[in-house]
Design a protein around this motif. Structure first.
Motif, short mmCIF file in Angstrom:
data_model
loop_
_atom_site.label_atom_id
_atom_site.label_comp_id
_atom_site.label_asym_id
_atom_site.label_seq_id
_atom_site.Cartn_x
_atom_site.Cartn_y
_atom_site.Cartn_z
N LEU A 52 1.91 -5.39 -6.12
CA LEU A 52 2.95 -6.24 -5.55
C LEU A 52 3.08 -6.03 -4.04
O LEU A 52 3.30 -6.99 -3.30
CB LEU A 52 4.29 -5.97 -6.24
CG LEU A 52 4.42 -6.48 -7.67
CD1 LEU A 52 5.74 -6.03 -8.29
CD2 LEU A 52 4.30 -7.98 -7.72
N ALA A 53 2.92 -4.79 -3.60
CA ALA A 53 2.98 -4.52 -2.16
C ALA A 53 1.84 -5.22 -1.44
O ALA A 53 2.03 -5.82 -0.38
CB ALA A 53 2.94 -3.01 -1.91
N LYS A 54 0.64 -5.17 -2.03
CA LYS A 54 -0.51 -5.84 -1.40
C LYS A 54 -0.31 -7.35 -1.36
O LYS A 54 -0.62 -8.00 -0.36
CB LYS A 54 -1.80 -5.52 -2.17
CG LYS A 54 -2.28 -4.11 -1.95
CD LYS A 54 -3.55 -3.85 -2.73
CE LYS A 54 -4.03 -2.43 -2.55
NZ LYS A 54 -5.22 -2.14 -3.35
N VAL A 55 0.21 -7.91 -2.46
CA VAL A 55 0.43 -9.35 -2.50
C VAL A 55 1.47 -9.76 -1.47
O VAL A 55 1.32 -10.77 -0.78
CB VAL A 55 0.87 -9.79 -3.93
CG1 VAL A 55 1.41 -11.20 -3.93
CG2 VAL A 55 -0.30 -9.67 -4.88
N SER A 56 2.53 -8.97 -1.34
CA SER A 56 3.56 -9.32 -0.37
C SER A 56 3.03 -9.21 1.05
O SER A 56 3.41 -9.99 1.92
CB SER A 56 4.80 -8.45 -0.55
OG SER A 56 4.53 -7.12 -0.18
N SER A 60 3.05 -12.48 3.27
CA SER A 60 3.94 -12.45 4.44
C SER A 60 3.16 -12.55 5.74
O SER A 60 3.74 -12.70 6.80
CB SER A 60 4.78 -11.16 4.44
OG SER A 60 3.94 -10.03 4.65
N GLY A 61 1.82 -12.47 5.65
CA GLY A 61 0.99 -12.61 6.85
C GLY A 61 1.13 -13.99 7.44
O GLY A 61 1.66 -14.92 6.84
#
Length: 139
Positions: A52-56, A60-61
């Motif tokens: 989830l951190a990687k996806v966010s 968010s990029g």
């Protein structure tokens, strides 16, 4: 008989029945299974949080910035291609076939396979041009 008195005595002196041994063993097995399930659950939670951190991070990029960057690179490549020196103009048939491919790909930007016929016609015109060039070089 073939059973020694020591074995019979130890079995009789042991206050634990087969049922109680089986129940105790079952409790030990359940405790180990429970511990393993807790470990697996913790590992899956950690993996989920990481994903989830990687996806966010990705979402968010600056997606718009990426589009502008790609667009700028495409324009730079197009400008470099336009600056390339053409030794002689292409025949009208090749230019027309090339234009048909460009038009079709522009109209079908999400479905490039719909332009199969235009691409094949362009390839045929290029084959003719190559054949004529080879014929001139060989003669």
């Amino acid at each position: 008989m073939g059973v020694s008195q020591d074995i019979i005595g130890s079995l009789q002196s042991n206050g634990e029945s087969d049922l109680s041994r089986a129940q105790r063993l079952e409790l030990v097995v359940q405790a180990r299974v429970s511990d393993e399930l807790k470990k697996l659950s913790a590992q899956e939670s950690a993996a989920l949080k990481e994903t989830l951190a990687k996806v966010s991070e990705v979402t968010s990029g600056d997606v718009q910035g990426d589009r502008h960057t790609v667009s700028a690179e495409v324009e730079a490549l197009r400008a470099r291609l336009d600056k390339r020196k053409q030794l002689r103009p292409l025949p009208e048939s090749v230019e027309k076939a090339r234009g048909d491919v460009v038009r079709c790909l522009t109209e079908n930007d999400r479905r490039p396979l719909n332009c199969y016929e235009e691409v094949e016609a362009f390839k045929e015109e290029v084959r003719k041009l190559e054949k004529s060039w080879v014929d001139k070089v060989v003669r």
